[in-house]
Design a protein around this motif. Structure first.
Motif, PDB file in Angstrom:
ATOM      1  N   MET A 142       2.332  -6.181  -2.511  1.00 38.52           N
ATOM      2  CA  MET A 142       1.907  -5.231  -3.514  1.00 38.52           C
ATOM      3  C   MET A 142       0.379  -5.271  -3.619  1.00 38.52           C
ATOM      4  O   MET A 142      -0.233  -6.313  -3.463  1.00 38.52           O
ATOM      5  CB  MET A 142       2.533  -5.582  -4.865  1.00 38.52           C
ATOM      6  N   ASP A 156       5.837   8.120  -7.260  1.00 39.23           N
ATOM      7  CA  ASP A 156       4.638   7.301  -7.145  1.00 39.23           C
ATOM      8  C   ASP A 156       4.927   5.860  -7.561  1.00 39.23           C
ATOM      9  O   ASP A 156       5.797   5.601  -8.389  1.00 39.23           O
ATOM     10  CB  ASP A 156       3.509   7.834  -8.040  1.00 39.23           C
ATOM     11  N   GLN A 157       4.163   4.947  -6.979  1.00 39.62           N
ATOM     12  CA  GLN A 157       4.225   3.541  -7.382  1.00 39.62           C
ATOM     13  C   GLN A 157       3.032   3.284  -8.296  1.00 39.62           C
ATOM     14  O   GLN A 157       1.920   3.726  -8.014  1.00 39.62           O
ATOM     15  CB  GLN A 157       4.152   2.642  -6.158  1.00 39.62           C
ATOM     16  N   GLU A 168       0.762   7.400  -4.218  1.00 41.75           N
ATOM     17  CA  GLU A 168       1.866   8.165  -3.662  1.00 41.75           C
ATOM     18  C   GLU A 168       2.538   7.274  -2.616  1.00 41.75           C
ATOM     19  O   GLU A 168       1.935   6.295  -2.162  1.00 41.75           O
ATOM     20  CB  GLU A 168       1.383   9.488  -3.092  1.00 41.75           C
ATOM     21  N   PRO A 169       3.783   7.550  -2.229  1.00 45.08           N
ATOM     22  CA  PRO A 169       4.512   6.640  -1.350  1.00 45.08           C
ATOM     23  C   PRO A 169       3.793   6.252  -0.058  1.00 45.08           C
ATOM     24  O   PRO A 169       3.780   5.068   0.299  1.00 45.08           O
ATOM     25  CB  PRO A 169       5.813   7.396  -1.067  1.00 45.08           C
ATOM     26  N   ALA A 170       3.184   7.193   0.644  1.00 44.63           N
ATOM     27  CA  ALA A 170       2.494   6.859   1.897  1.00 44.63           C
ATOM     28  C   ALA A 170       1.294   5.963   1.639  1.00 44.63           C
ATOM     29  O   ALA A 170       1.015   5.034   2.408  1.00 44.63           O
ATOM     30  CB  ALA A 170       2.062   8.133   2.623  1.00 44.63           C
ATOM     31  N   ALA A 177       1.001   3.897  -0.946  1.00 46.55           N
ATOM     32  CA  ALA A 177       1.543   2.602  -1.374  1.00 46.55           C
ATOM     33  C   ALA A 177       1.936   1.755  -0.172  1.00 46.55           C
ATOM     34  O   ALA A 177       1.699   0.548  -0.148  1.00 46.55           O
ATOM     35  CB  ALA A 177       2.742   2.812  -2.286  1.00 46.55           C
ATOM     36  N   GLN A 178       2.507   2.391   0.839  1.00 44.60           N
ATOM     37  CA  GLN A 178       2.894   1.661   2.047  1.00 44.60           C
ATOM     38  C   GLN A 178       1.658   1.091   2.741  1.00 44.60           C
ATOM     39  O   GLN A 178       1.645  -0.061   3.151  1.00 44.60           O
ATOM     40  CB  GLN A 178       3.660   2.577   2.990  1.00 44.60           C
ATOM     41  N   TYR A 179       0.602   1.881   2.849  1.00 42.54           N
ATOM     42  CA  TYR A 179      -0.631   1.414   3.477  1.00 42.54           C
ATOM     43  C   TYR A 179      -1.286   0.297   2.666  1.00 42.54           C
ATOM     44  O   TYR A 179      -1.811  -0.668   3.222  1.00 42.54           O
ATOM     45  CB  TYR A 179      -1.613   2.572   3.665  1.00 42.54           C
ATOM     46  N   GLU A 199       0.056  -1.888   0.522  1.00 43.05           N
ATOM     47  CA  GLU A 199       0.913  -2.965   0.025  1.00 43.05           C
ATOM     48  C   GLU A 199       0.370  -4.365   0.289  1.00 43.05           C
ATOM     49  O   GLU A 199       0.665  -5.287  -0.466  1.00 43.05           O
ATOM     50  CB  GLU A 199       2.327  -2.828   0.592  1.00 43.05           C
ATOM     51  N   ASP A 200      -0.450  -4.553   1.315  1.00 46.01           N
ATOM     52  CA  ASP A 200      -1.001  -5.885   1.616  1.00 46.01           C
ATOM     53  C   ASP A 200      -2.521  -5.921   1.460  1.00 46.01           C
ATOM     54  O   ASP A 200      -3.213  -6.685   2.108  1.00 46.01           O
ATOM     55  CB  ASP A 200      -0.603  -6.330   3.024  1.00 46.01           C
TER      56      ASP A 200
END
Length: 100
Positions: free
Chosen positions: A1, A53-54, A67-69, A71-73, A75-76
């Motif tokens: 996250m 959205d996260q 937004e989801p894309a 958040a994926q990028y 996350e770390d």
């Protein structure tokens, strides 16, 4: 996250308090946009969360909305603030130090 440093949280709170919205649900929003060369780039705006959205709530209530894309990028990653060439605060993204 996504991790948000205390300095970044402070700047986000300053930005959202200066926005026209007096709404506590406004935060710094990351979205992904493709440029003319079909490469993805992160865009920043002050906004409320949209469906899907996260939301990361950092120190003192600072909100980062992704937004989801995005958040994926992210996350770390760590969101921090550094000074730009003119001495103004600028957001910086770095990889989190992972335990070995």
């Amino acid at each position: 996250m996504l991790e948000v440093t205390p300095v970044a949280a402070e700047v986000i709170n300053e930005l959202t308090s200066q926005s026209a919205a007096t709404n506590d649900s406004v935060g710094l929003r990351f979205s992904v946009a493709a440029d003319d060369d079909s490469q993805a780039a992160l865009e920043l705006s002050l906004s409320e969360a949209a469906e899907g959205d996260q939301v990361v709530t950092a120190d003192a209530g600072a909100k980062v909305i992704m937004e989801p894309a995005a958040a994926q990028y992210l996350e770390d990653k760590v969101l921090d603030v550094r000074e730009d060439a003119e001495g103004n605060p600028a957001f910086a993204i770095a990889r989190q130090d992972l335990p070995t």
